[in-house]
Design an enzyme around this catalytic site. Structure first.
Site, mmCIF file in Angstrom:
data_model
loop_
_atom_site.group_PDB
_atom_site.id
_atom_site.type_symbol
_atom_site.label_atom_id
_atom_site.label_comp_id
_atom_site.label_asym_id
_atom_site.label_seq_id
_atom_site.Cartn_x
_atom_site.Cartn_y
_atom_site.Cartn_z
ATOM 1 C CD GLN A 91 80.966 58.104 23.513
ATOM 2 O OE1 GLN A 91 80.233 58.772 24.456
ATOM 3 N NE2 GLN A 91 82.072 58.499 22.962
ATOM 4 C CG HIS A 156 80.389 62.669 25.724
ATOM 5 N ND1 HIS A 156 81.088 64.108 25.825
ATOM 6 C CD2 HIS A 156 81.137 61.966 25.064
ATOM 7 C CE1 HIS A 156 82.363 63.733 25.445
ATOM 8 N NE2 HIS A 156 82.581 62.441 24.978
ATOM 9 C CD GLU A 250 87.551 67.752 36.389
ATOM 10 O OE1 GLU A 250 86.388 67.730 37.136
ATOM 11 O OE2 GLU A 250 88.045 68.575 35.828
ATOM 12 C CE1 TYR A 271 88.719 62.203 23.644
ATOM 13 C CE2 TYR A 271 87.053 63.211 22.711
ATOM 14 C CZ TYR A 271 87.516 62.433 23.687
ATOM 15 O OH TYR A 271 86.789 62.023 24.759
#
Lengths: 381, 381
Positions: A91, A156, A250, A271
């Site tokens: 990522q 992340h 959220e 997950y």
């Protein structure tokens, strides 16, 4: 209810590049508007961040570490020079791009990215650099923020860059996944939203300034992976959107010093289905403003303010990696009155960034090896 | 994610009636709980309203004009005598049933229903009567409210009956469909929520008391067809839910004297797709608190407060005629944070009423010639 008005136009090979510009348009019926979806450009390599220059050109990052300019004609430039070196891994890579609110005077462009440990260690973290964009060169580049600690993970990183009306720069960060517990402690930047001045200095009124064992850049904590942020056009307040695990994406309206609960309170599970926390409510943590179960895998979001789609003015448009969708949240004040799923059938690809163009149209980029730059305009009768 | 644990048990023919009690249970996985869905009784003829007696028995109206008692064992009584005569036509008939807050002392039961014109004209309107329930007889029956004017239509009668903590009785009404424009004027009860005392007298502090050309029972106006109402357990405020046309079902928190916009402002269109109003926002009208497009065809709703489903405490559960669903709205204060669709695959039938039982379980009735009375209980491991 899709009207297919496919128009294939000339493919132009411009500037000696292999990238193609296309213009195939599809018309979509939504609750309040007809929308036309046009691919402005394709061939972008995992684009991540999008920002518009005053002349209407777009700056688009590619995760591998390149920053390009894309013209309104769809022509994609060669890489802009001067971009910091990134850790391109999972990522991580070159992430968001934002213009200084005074870009017209100071030419500053801000980039967030995953940065290797300058000391040579195996870790990395999200960093923010800025430089002056002169032609196709980024000059006087300086790193204004370095996430701490450097940590060995490809996951992340956050990160979105937004300026508040007062000129603060908010940087949204991730919990680095395996370091998720750090989101609850203040001696690190994992799972935090930070607030700095554009030169990287720390505002004196940040909530944890002067507190022992707390990093002074922290604005709010207890976040998971915040990849979307926008400033409410009326209140001037920061809103963020973060990926939950399996369930529990959220929206929050982060207040100074507040704890948004991750990972001790969550509406999601891991997950693999295992429980991270069986609690949704924990004393001292703030409930989300709005959440999704199952996850839609939120990316960025905007408050739409343009004249192109009058019925969407004031709405929050949230891009999602799952289902190629934009979630339109109809707001009354801060309150969500209604959610509409837009474009799920008309766009194929994970929506990685969404922005409003200077023309009032909506633009998205898709997270793909052959990433698209897409314009969404009004097709009402 | 449905676990089928079908258990067919004995069918008991009780009291010489043809109705059957069944107990087939199906387990359903939801976001926060496992739930077991059990058919307590079936064979009800278009049941509309449901209320629990202190001993746990249910009072259930049938639209054709009968009121029955259903035991916790599923046994359905013969019709309770003394129920007023109703106009059983299309959406009209015997509608809601409610117990007086002081039922244990005064034995009053309230019924809403479509009433013929006592003067013999062709019109009808929603009326409310009360009587004392003694055994299987309703005694000393008196009409405490008559909607005005009487109007010839089989549509949009409302109506739900709820008592506020102060002892006011709210009656929710419909616009009678072809009389929809009346919802914007105050000289009639079409498209209104009214507030009366349990004896039918008008509270002196009702918002339009003393105003020329306004009916004094009116609490709020600009509604379409309000078939659901509940009192918020913390704030004591009235919440209502109304059917939109095609799209635009609305939750409102009706304030004294406020205008909720129908039919000048709506998020829906007429059933044939034609435009009723192209406006969602009109000066002087209040936006919905929350709305659905497309419609789910809302019926009644409750704030769940029981111990049976701890994770649902404080949530708003909205029954729907479409999709056999209960919409669970997760609230933080008044704000909707999240919507979950419950039971869509496990219940077949239009959900006409939803109530919380004295045991904390959730009960629904289905709008069908062979209507069911269903118990939803906790099946967590």
């Amino acid at each position: 209810m899709l009207h297919h008005t496919l128009k294939i136009s000339l493919v132009a090979a411009a500037c000696g590049l292999a990238f193609a510009t296309t213009a195939n348009a599809e018309e979509v019926t939504t609750e309040r508007h007809q929308a036309e979806i046009t691919t402005v450009a394709e061939g972008l390599n995992f684009p991540w961040g999008l920002a518009f220059l005053p002349n209407g050109d777009a700056l688009i990052t590619e995760k591998s570490g390149t920053l390009r300019r894309v013209g309104t004609d769809g022509v994609i430039s060669t890489p802009i020079s001067g971009v910091p070196e990134v850790v391109y891994k999972s990522q991580g890579g070159l992430l968001d791009v934002a213009l200084d609110p005074n870009f017209a005077e100071n030419e500053y462009v801000y980039l967030s990215y995953s940065e290797a440990d300058p000391a040579g260690g195996p870790g990395n973290s999200t960093a923010v650099a800025r430089g002056k964009l002169v032609g196709n060169n980024l000059q006087e580049v300086e790193v204004i923020f370095r996430g701490a600690p450097k940590y060995e993970s490809g996951a992340h990183f956050g990160s979105r860059l937004v300026f508040s009306p007062e000129g603060y720069l908010f940087v949204t960060l991730g919990d680095r996944y395996s370091a998720m517990d750090d989101a609850q402690t203040l001696d690190n930047h994992h799972g935090k939203v930070v607030r700095i001045w554009p030169d990287g200095s720390v505002p004196e009124d940040n909530p944890f300034v002067g507190q022992d064992d707390a990093l002074p850049e922290i604005w709010s904590y207890g976040h998971r992976n915040v990849q979307g942020a926008a400033i409410h056009p009326d209140t001037g307040k920061l809103w963020t959107v973060e990926h939950g695990p399996k369930g529990g994406d959220e929206i929050n309206i982060p207040e100074a010093g507040a704890n948004y609960g991750w990972p001790v309170a969550t509406y999601g599970v891991d997950y693999d289905g295992s429980i991270i926390s069986d609690k949704t409510h924990v004393e001292g943590t703030v409930q989300p403003h709005y959440y999704w179960v199952p996850s839609i895998a939120t990316s960025n979001m905007i408050f739409y303010t343009g004249s192109e789609f009058p019925a969407w003015q004031g709405d929050l448009l949230v891009g999602a990696l799952k289902g190629s969708q934009v979630a339109r949240l109809d707001l009354e004040g801060d309150r969500v009155m209604h959610e509409e799923t837009l474009f799920a059938e008309a766009i194929s690809g994970r929506i990685r960034d969404i922005e409003q163009g200077p023309d009032g149209a909506i633009y998205v980029i898709t997270d793909d090896r052959n990433g698209q730059f897409i314009r969404i305009s009004n097709a009402d009768d």
